[in-house]
Scaffold this motif. Sequence first.
Motif, PDB file in Angstrom:
ATOM      1  N   VAL A 146       0.830  -1.200   0.000  1.00 29.62           N
ATOM      2  CA  VAL A 146       0.000   0.000   0.000  1.00 29.62           C
ATOM      3  C   VAL A 146       0.869   1.255   0.000  1.00 29.62           C
ATOM      4  CG1 VAL A 146      -1.718   1.304   1.296  1.00 29.62           C
ATOM      5  CG2 VAL A 146      -1.931  -1.175   1.101  1.00 29.62           C
ATOM      6  N   GLY A 147       1.924   1.245   0.832  1.00 21.83           N
ATOM      7  CA  GLY A 147       2.812   2.400   0.881  1.00 21.83           C
ATOM      8  C   GLY A 147       3.520   2.628  -0.440  1.00 21.83           C
ATOM      9  N   GLY A 148       3.951   1.537  -1.081  1.00 21.14           N
ATOM     10  CA  GLY A 148       4.595   1.671  -2.382  1.00 21.14           C
ATOM     11  C   GLY A 148       3.649   2.167  -3.445  1.00 21.14           C
ATOM     12  N   ALA A 149       2.404   1.688  -3.407  1.00 20.89           N
ATOM     13  CA  ALA A 149       1.408   2.155  -4.377  1.00 20.89           C
ATOM     14  C   ALA A 149       1.136   3.644  -4.216  1.00 20.89           C
ATOM     15  CB  ALA A 149       0.113   1.360  -4.221  1.00 20.89           C
ATOM     16  N   GLY A 150       1.156   4.131  -2.984  1.00 18.58           N
ATOM     17  CA  GLY A 150       0.944   5.556  -2.760  1.00 18.58           C
ATOM     18  C   GLY A 150       2.018   6.404  -3.412  1.00 18.58           C
ATOM     19  N   ALA A 151       3.276   5.928  -3.361  1.00 20.93           N
ATOM     20  CA  ALA A 151       4.370   6.662  -3.997  1.00 20.93           C
ATOM     21  C   ALA A 151       4.199   6.695  -5.504  1.00 20.93           C
ATOM     22  CB  ALA A 151       5.703   6.030  -3.623  1.00 20.93           C
ATOM     23  N   VAL A 152       3.796   5.564  -6.082  1.00 16.19           N
ATOM     24  CA  VAL A 152       3.592   5.500  -7.529  1.00 16.19           C
ATOM     25  C   VAL A 152       2.443   6.413  -7.945  1.00 16.19           C
ATOM     26  CG1 VAL A 152       2.934   3.996  -9.450  1.00 16.19           C
ATOM     27  CG2 VAL A 152       4.559   3.189  -7.726  1.00 16.19           C
ATOM     28  N   ILE A 153       1.365   6.392  -7.183  1.00 16.24           N
ATOM     29  CA  ILE A 153       0.215   7.255  -7.488  1.00 16.24           C
ATOM     30  C   ILE A 153       0.615   8.723  -7.429  1.00 16.24           C
ATOM     31  CG2 ILE A 153      -2.016   8.031  -6.611  1.00 16.24           C
ATOM     32  CD1 ILE A 153      -2.530   5.123  -5.750  1.00 16.24           C
ATOM     33  N   ALA A 154       1.378   9.093  -6.406  1.00 12.28           N
ATOM     34  CA  ALA A 154       1.812  10.486  -6.276  1.00 12.28           C
ATOM     35  C   ALA A 154       2.682  10.910  -7.452  1.00 12.28           C
ATOM     36  CB  ALA A 154       2.567  10.673  -4.962  1.00 12.28           C
ATOM     37  N   LEU A 155       3.631  10.072  -7.843  1.00 13.72           N
ATOM     38  CA  LEU A 155       4.498  10.406  -8.972  1.00 13.72           C
ATOM     39  C   LEU A 155       3.699  10.488 -10.271  1.00 13.72           C
ATOM     40  CD1 LEU A 155       7.615   8.211  -8.144  1.00 13.72           C
ATOM     41  CD2 LEU A 155       7.567  10.705  -8.289  1.00 13.72           C
ATOM     42  N   THR A 156       2.759   9.584 -10.445  1.00 15.07           N
ATOM     43  CA  THR A 156       1.962   9.574 -11.678  1.00 15.07           C
ATOM     44  C   THR A 156       1.093  10.821 -11.773  1.00 15.07           C
ATOM     45  OG1 THR A 156       1.920   7.154 -11.656  1.00 15.07           O
ATOM     46  CG2 THR A 156       0.284   8.276 -13.022  1.00 15.07           C
ATOM     47  N   LEU A 157       0.375  11.136 -10.694  1.00 12.77           N
ATOM     48  CA  LEU A 157      -0.505  12.303 -10.716  1.00 12.77           C
ATOM     49  C   LEU A 157       0.280  13.613 -10.805  1.00 12.77           C
ATOM     50  CD1 LEU A 157      -3.193  11.320  -8.044  1.00 12.77           C
ATOM     51  CD2 LEU A 157      -3.356  11.181 -10.530  1.00 12.77           C
ATOM     52  N   SER A 158       1.526  13.589 -10.376  1.00 11.49           N
ATOM     53  CA  SER A 158       2.319  14.822 -10.401  1.00 11.49           C
ATOM     54  C   SER A 158       2.804  15.189 -11.792  1.00 11.49           C
ATOM     55  CB  SER A 158       3.527  14.684  -9.469  1.00 11.49           C
ATOM     56  OG  SER A 158       4.491  13.789 -10.011  1.00 11.49           O
ATOM     57  N   MET A 159       2.665  14.288 -12.759  1.00 11.49           N
ATOM     58  CA  MET A 159       3.167  14.569 -14.104  1.00 11.49           C
ATOM     59  C   MET A 159       2.407  15.707 -14.788  1.00 11.49           C
ATOM     60  SD  MET A 159       5.854  12.836 -14.827  1.00 11.49           S
ATOM     61  CE  MET A 159       6.302  13.253 -13.121  1.00 11.49           C
ATOM     62  N   GLY A 160       1.113  15.868 -14.451  1.00 10.95           N
ATOM     63  CA  GLY A 160       0.361  16.987 -15.014  1.00 10.95           C
ATOM     64  C   GLY A 160       0.916  18.326 -14.553  1.00 10.95           C
ATOM     65  N   PRO A 161       1.023  18.546 -13.228  1.00 12.91           N
ATOM     66  CA  PRO A 161       1.670  19.777 -12.762  1.00 12.91           C
ATOM     67  C   PRO A 161       3.105  19.919 -13.256  1.00 12.91           C
ATOM     68  CG  PRO A 161       0.457  18.745 -10.971  1.00 12.91           C
ATOM     69  CD  PRO A 161       0.421  17.794 -12.114  1.00 12.91           C
ATOM     70  N   ALA A 162       3.807  18.809 -13.402  1.00 14.99           N
ATOM     71  CA  ALA A 162       5.193  18.878 -13.891  1.00 14.99           C
ATOM     72  C   ALA A 162       5.243  19.480 -15.288  1.00 14.99           C
ATOM     73  CB  ALA A 162       5.815  17.482 -13.888  1.00 14.99           C
ATOM     74  N   GLU A 163       4.362  19.024 -16.169  1.00 12.64           N
ATOM     75  CA  GLU A 163       4.334  19.566 -17.530  1.00 12.64           C
ATOM     76  C   GLU A 163       3.966  21.045 -17.524  1.00 12.64           C
ATOM     77  OE1 GLU A 163       5.185  18.338 -20.337  1.00 12.64           O
ATOM     78  OE2 GLU A 163       5.540  16.246 -19.808  1.00 12.64           O
ATOM     79  N   TRP A 164       3.009  21.428 -16.691  1.00 14.24           N
ATOM     80  CA  TRP A 164       2.611  22.835 -16.617  1.00 14.24           C
ATOM     81  C   TRP A 164       3.780  23.703 -16.158  1.00 14.24           C
ATOM     82  CZ3 TRP A 164       1.983  26.381 -12.521  1.00 14.24           C
ATOM     83  CH2 TRP A 164       1.305  27.564 -12.869  1.00 14.24           C
ATOM     84  N   LEU A 165       4.530  23.221 -15.165  1.00 14.32           N
ATOM     85  CA  LEU A 165       5.670  23.977 -14.665  1.00 14.32           C
ATOM     86  C   LEU A 165       6.801  24.038 -15.689  1.00 14.32           C
ATOM     87  CD1 LEU A 165       5.599  22.738 -10.986  1.00 14.32           C
ATOM     88  CD2 LEU A 165       5.346  25.109 -11.733  1.00 14.32           C
ATOM     89  N   LEU A 166       6.936  23.000 -16.512  1.00 15.85           N
ATOM     90  CA  LEU A 166       7.915  23.055 -17.598  1.00 15.85           C
ATOM     91  C   LEU A 166       7.570  24.175 -18.577  1.00 15.85           C
ATOM     92  CD1 LEU A 166       8.498  19.272 -18.460  1.00 15.85           C
ATOM     93  CD2 LEU A 166      10.051  20.819 -17.259  1.00 15.85           C
ATOM     94  N   HIS A 167       6.292  24.295 -18.896  1.00 15.98           N
ATOM     95  CA  HIS A 167       5.860  25.386 -19.787  1.00 15.98           C
ATOM     96  C   HIS A 167       6.077  26.740 -19.118  1.00 15.98           C
ATOM     97  CE1 HIS A 167       4.237  23.136 -23.149  1.00 15.98           C
ATOM     98  NE2 HIS A 167       3.644  22.305 -22.308  1.00 15.98           N
ATOM     99  N   ARG A 168       5.820  26.808 -17.832  1.00 18.94           N
ATOM    100  CA  ARG A 168       6.052  28.062 -17.113  1.00 18.94           C
ATOM    101  C   ARG A 168       7.522  28.446 -17.161  1.00 18.94           C
ATOM    102  NH1 ARG A 168       2.559  31.747 -15.929  1.00 18.94           N
ATOM    103  NH2 ARG A 168       3.749  32.296 -14.056  1.00 18.94           N
TER     104      ARG A 168
END
Length: 213
Positions: A62-84
């Motif tokens: 469960v703890g490992g899945a939480g890390a994967v979920i966080a990294l996966t969901l963070s890719m949207g903000p990551a792309e936005w910040l790259l454009h910024r």
Amino acid sequence: MTLLLTSLAASVVLAALVLRPGARRGAAGRGGPPRAASLPYGLFGLGSGLLVLRAGVGDTAVGGAGAVIALTLSMGPAEWLLHRFRDGSLTRLRTLTTAREFRRAVTGTLVLCLGGYLTVLLVLALAASLAWPGAPWPTLPRLVTLLLTGTVLWLGLLLQAFGAVLSAATVCLLAAAAQSVEPVAGPVAAGGAAVVLAALTCVLLVRPTAHRA
């Protein structure tokens, strides 16, 4: 793990369908870029995927899945910040008159964007722990490793966006290989990769010529 492997297999199949000979071509009747030129991008994707998988290997599933979920969901903000970052750099390229001013401004923008991404990643990791029934609260070493992995991924994406994809792919693959060979070296491997990518970013992206089309 089954879900992760299934997602990986589906991605490979879809990529093979898109890249197969005779697939959809451009408007001018030409195919895509040569496969040799596309190889570094594939290697970067492989290295990034392996780093995310390694982040999911925790004390509990469960703890490992939480890390994967966080990294996966963070890719949207990551792309936005790259454009910024790119937009901010182009604005400063047009308004600042000296290379020294540009370097200082771009470095400040880089720190803000990376800090913003890591903040989002931390919030997502904590939210995943709160929302998942029975999930353990992430320990400080786990959070540090997660943030270092996020740093590697974001800086790698940034370098890739500016054409330094082979360097980013090499660093990501080496870090993933080190974590696979010696799992306890995860924080050290991620930290070393983050330092190398940060150094490459500071060398390559503080130059005005790197931001000219």
